[in-house]
Design a protein around this motif. Sequence first.
Motif, PDB file in Angstrom:
ATOM      1  N   ASP A  53      34.875  42.730  35.767  1.00  0.00           N
ATOM      2  CA  ASP A  53      35.170  43.687  36.832  1.00  0.00           C
ATOM      3  C   ASP A  53      34.996  45.106  36.316  1.00  0.00           C
ATOM      4  O   ASP A  53      35.835  45.618  35.597  1.00  0.00           O
ATOM      5  CB  ASP A  53      36.608  43.481  37.342  1.00  0.00           C
ATOM      6  CG  ASP A  53      36.892  44.318  38.574  1.00  0.00           C
ATOM      7  OD1 ASP A  53      35.969  45.024  39.033  1.00  0.00           O
ATOM      8  OD2 ASP A  53      38.023  44.259  39.075  1.00  0.00           O
ATOM      9  N   GLU A  54      33.895  45.708  36.678  1.00  0.00           N
ATOM     10  CA  GLU A  54      33.559  47.066  36.221  1.00  0.00           C
ATOM     11  C   GLU A  54      33.939  47.253  34.761  1.00  0.00           C
ATOM     12  O   GLU A  54      34.698  48.158  34.420  1.00  0.00           O
ATOM     13  CB  GLU A  54      34.268  48.103  37.089  1.00  0.00           C
ATOM     14  CG  GLU A  54      34.084  47.820  38.562  1.00  0.00           C
ATOM     15  CD  GLU A  54      33.922  49.063  39.406  1.00  0.00           C
ATOM     16  OE1 GLU A  54      33.762  50.153  38.823  1.00  0.00           O
ATOM     17  OE2 GLU A  54      33.919  48.933  40.629  1.00  0.00           O
ATOM     18  N   THR A  99      35.919  43.461  44.010  1.00  0.00           N
ATOM     19  CA  THR A  99      36.980  42.977  43.133  1.00  0.00           C
ATOM     20  C   THR A  99      37.676  41.774  43.756  1.00  0.00           C
ATOM     21  O   THR A  99      37.953  40.786  43.073  1.00  0.00           O
ATOM     22  CB  THR A  99      37.988  44.104  42.861  1.00  0.00           C
ATOM     23  OG1 THR A  99      37.301  45.156  42.200  1.00  0.00           O
ATOM     24  CG2 THR A  99      39.130  43.627  41.988  1.00  0.00           C
TER      25      THR A  99
END
Lengths: 364, 711
Positions: free
Chosen positions: A168-169, A53
Amino acid sequence: MDQISVPVNLEQVSKIFRDPKTKSDVHAVREAQLEIGGGELVTLLGPSGCGKTTMLRMIGGFELPTRGRIRIGGEDVTFLPPNARATATVFQSYGLFPHLDVFDNVAYGLRVRKIAAPQIETRVMEALDLVGLKALARRAPGRLSGGQQQRVALARSLVVRPQVLLLDEPLSNLDALLREQMRVEIRRIQKTLGITAVYVTHDRVEAMSLSDRVVVMKEGVIQQVGPPSTIYERPDSQFVAGFVGKVAFFPVEVANTTAAGPVACTLDGKPVMAGSVAPGVGKKAMLMARPESLRLGNPGEGACDGTVSTNVYLGSSVESFVATEYGEILVQIDDPSMSRVRAEGSRISISFDETRVRLLPVAG
Amino acid sequence: MFSVLRGSYEKTILQDKKELLLALTRSAPGENGDVEAWLEEARKTYPALHLLYVRGIPGVDEIQEFSLDAELKALWQARQEDKAFKTGIEAASYLETFVMPDAVRLGSGESLLIFSPVLNAEGDTARGIVVAAVDETVLTSFNNLTYALSLIAFFVFALGFGIATFSRDPPTGYAILVLFSIVLLFVAYPLFTAVRLTFVQEGRFSLAIWKDILTNRQYLGALAGSIQLGALTATLSTIIGFLFAFFVSRTSMRGKKLVTALATLPVISPPFSLTLSIILLFGNNGLITKGLLGLENFTIYGLGGLGLVQTISMFPIAFLTLAGVLDAIDSTLEDASLDLNASRWETFMRVTLPLTMPGILSAWLLVFTNSLADFANPLLLSGSFRVLSVESYIEVTGMNRLGNGAALSILLLLPTLTAFFVQRAWVAKKSFVVVTGKPSGRLSDLASKPMRIFLLVFVVLTSLFIVSLYGTIVAGCFVKNWGIDYTFTTANIVEALQRGREAMISTMTLAGIATPIAGFIAMIGAVLVVRKQFPGKRLLEALMMTPFAVPGTLIGIAYILAFNEPPFLLVGTGAILVICYVIRELPVGLEGGVATLRQIDPSIEEAASDLGADQATVFRTVILPLIRPAFISSMSYTFVRSMTAVSAIIFLISARWYHITIQIYNFSENIRFGLASVLATALIFIVLAVFGLMRVIVKKSEHLEKTVTVQ
Ligand SMILES: Nc1ncnc2c1ncn2[C@@H]1O[C@H](COP(=O)(O)OP(=O)(O)O)[C@@H](O)[C@H]1O
Ligand SMILES: [Mg+2]
């Protein structure tokens, strides 16, 4: 929506956080060197807390690197704020504006850019169409399902025509079925637009199925970069091998090396053959074997003996767990005709498919 | 900044010297007197002062110089023609005292020269000049302190400026800069000035004031009184608050909503209103004391009456705190205990009470500090009983001893800070409240039947008492002369509205101006605290929160001290009231904003910024709409609190900018209870209206809060 594909370069990028409680430094990212080609989808893969991240946020401009440079399309953007970069981020929690409806959420970036109203209308509808949400334009985001929210977030990022899409995910809050569906969707859209994308995930299946290249990270350090097949079949380290798929390791000693072809080794004195470059005669190495590169045989036939402890039936295959002196080893039997599956409790031996097992350096 | 600090400081010292000199020159001999003897005399009395006596005005008369200090005389003779000297001579010939702006070298040190006229017998013409050299080292040591502080201030400024100029995010930089300037100028600087004043006597560092404060029985009595009152109020309030909280949170009786509403009413009611109705009921001419019971020697003025009024005004604080604590305790714990065959009483003693204990202490401390800082109630009701807050007010306004007043207010801060740290150290650690989400449905009543009846009777009686207090105020509006002549009249209303109109208008205007300013500053402050990282953040946060702990009297005194001369000549203006409102309500607004922002996923703002919005746009289009509830409640809170302020603003009001609460106080002091009642009632309705309006507005945006979920 035509996009120009631009490369992204990370040059020796490091990020050090100061832990406010312990007052100690946390090296979130260490000297990351990465070239992402235009139009490429790269995933950052690694266990939680490895700095994925942080790396993504530095590309997006949400964190400043402690050291190093970041270039987008050749331009140094290291110190530019997010609003001055041609990136668009899809956040893990989506970050939809709760006080705006779907349309206004998607239109936000265009309004900030002071684009004329009629044009906003067409572009927003186009983007909503792309993610299949045209019908829900006037819904409040709070009244959408997780998958729909995710699509709004994606449309909102795409509508501003970013040069780089950062995710991000994005699928971690969705259930398994939806996740698979959205995965395909994201890949389709990214390919259609030809946009450069960086995708953070801790799910190896997601990384494998989605990306042009995978960046495997551990404790802030990039371990290996390569296409999914390379990462899976020819990992550089035990960590990468273990992280991207099921694997068994056998400690071996190199017996003989030839210029090309498999290397002769010994596993507790028994000869075995394995692919890859060997570290030199007499050196210790780890032999890495994926479940599908192992075969079961009668005791004494293969490289090591053991007892079948459990068989797990998976339909297209059966997974046999075999207890050996090297621990419990998983063997995948692709054609589960009963003849090849050994009964639980029976003594067997395991042999290697020498073209597919590889030598790795012993983890220090 | 530095020159301001230095200027105001020197002014205080030099003012002393100037006055001393004027007194001296008045004793100076005339045309033919014995100057030498006078100089000898002066040296004996003021050894630190070097004097030169000039007979005649240079350039006009024949002059003759006398001095015991050869060096000073030489200096005078050498530099008589200098511009600065000429100005001094000229000033003296116009009968003015003049301080030379630059120090001169005299002997081993630097000295300031003061020129002062020697008057003729009629006192209308200058016959000569006395030049005094004042050692400047006294000033320098203080200057160094001021200088150091200014350096720090400058450093912070430079830092902010750097952030603004070089950061990627200039709006944030400017916001930091602006907030820092505000708190440094309006929190740190005035408080520093007040504290400094308590250490200065006749221009020198001195502990005299503190010695006086800590040995004088009158002051110590006030300190003891404050603590006594605080302890009494806190104990009573906590007990009543607990009973109310228990009633609302742990029994299944009806009417809880009404009880909660009634019990919270006193928190928002304007100052003086409850005191007023207590006086109307129990005062010397009180309806109950005199009218019904015919008591002669009873007095409500003093500890008892104060404790009563404060308890009624402050038990809601304890109630709200404890209701929160009790609600957070999962009642299944009690059910489990009952299930294990403990009796209700055992369950209460062994489960409920221990779990509530930290909350009880919190509530006690909270009420205690509130009681200490309370100014309005004791002002009207303390009688001969002394408390610190009123004592410091009397020191300042009655005795003109600002230093003592400031010191007393600072003394008031000590118990508050102690309470704060006890709270931090003990309560926070001991806090084992098991928060398991919502209470999982009430299964059994924890109170036995007699207990329930007792609770019900107690709660109902207390509530009725509160209602009757408000009823009394309303009744007071329509009575001709309370205690003497209970005839119905509407004359009070006419007169009160007439006489109170200006105060009402000025109060509403200033509160109205302060409200949006306070709201914006609080919200921007909250964004900085929650979302931004920058050097000095802790300091900024601490300074913004400081007015929360500082008693209003201290802020009032500090403001008169700090803003009574150029360039910050604010005393007497409306601006100082506005600033005072804003600064005093900043902490509460800030807390509200911080709490709301913490619930909002930061990626919402990041998304906005990512989509191309700059910081100002993000604030306007995303943050502000999302924290609207906090913003609105912070603003209505500021408005109400400003309208009902007393303690700080009583020092700051002027004839032009009067305040409605002070008007109520004046009416009460002059036994015009009818007029006071009318204004108090009006104020109560304004407060209720503002809070009602706020509820309506906030409710409309409630769907917002629900959609703001943290993943
Ligand atoms: N704002 C921050 N302050 C301090 N430490 C942080 C901050 N953000 C991340 N970290 C730390 O940096 C490391 C990497 O975090 P992150 O990039 O979020 O990992 P990942 O996304 O791979 O799970 C973690 O150890 C985390 O605790
Ligand atoms: Mg992460």
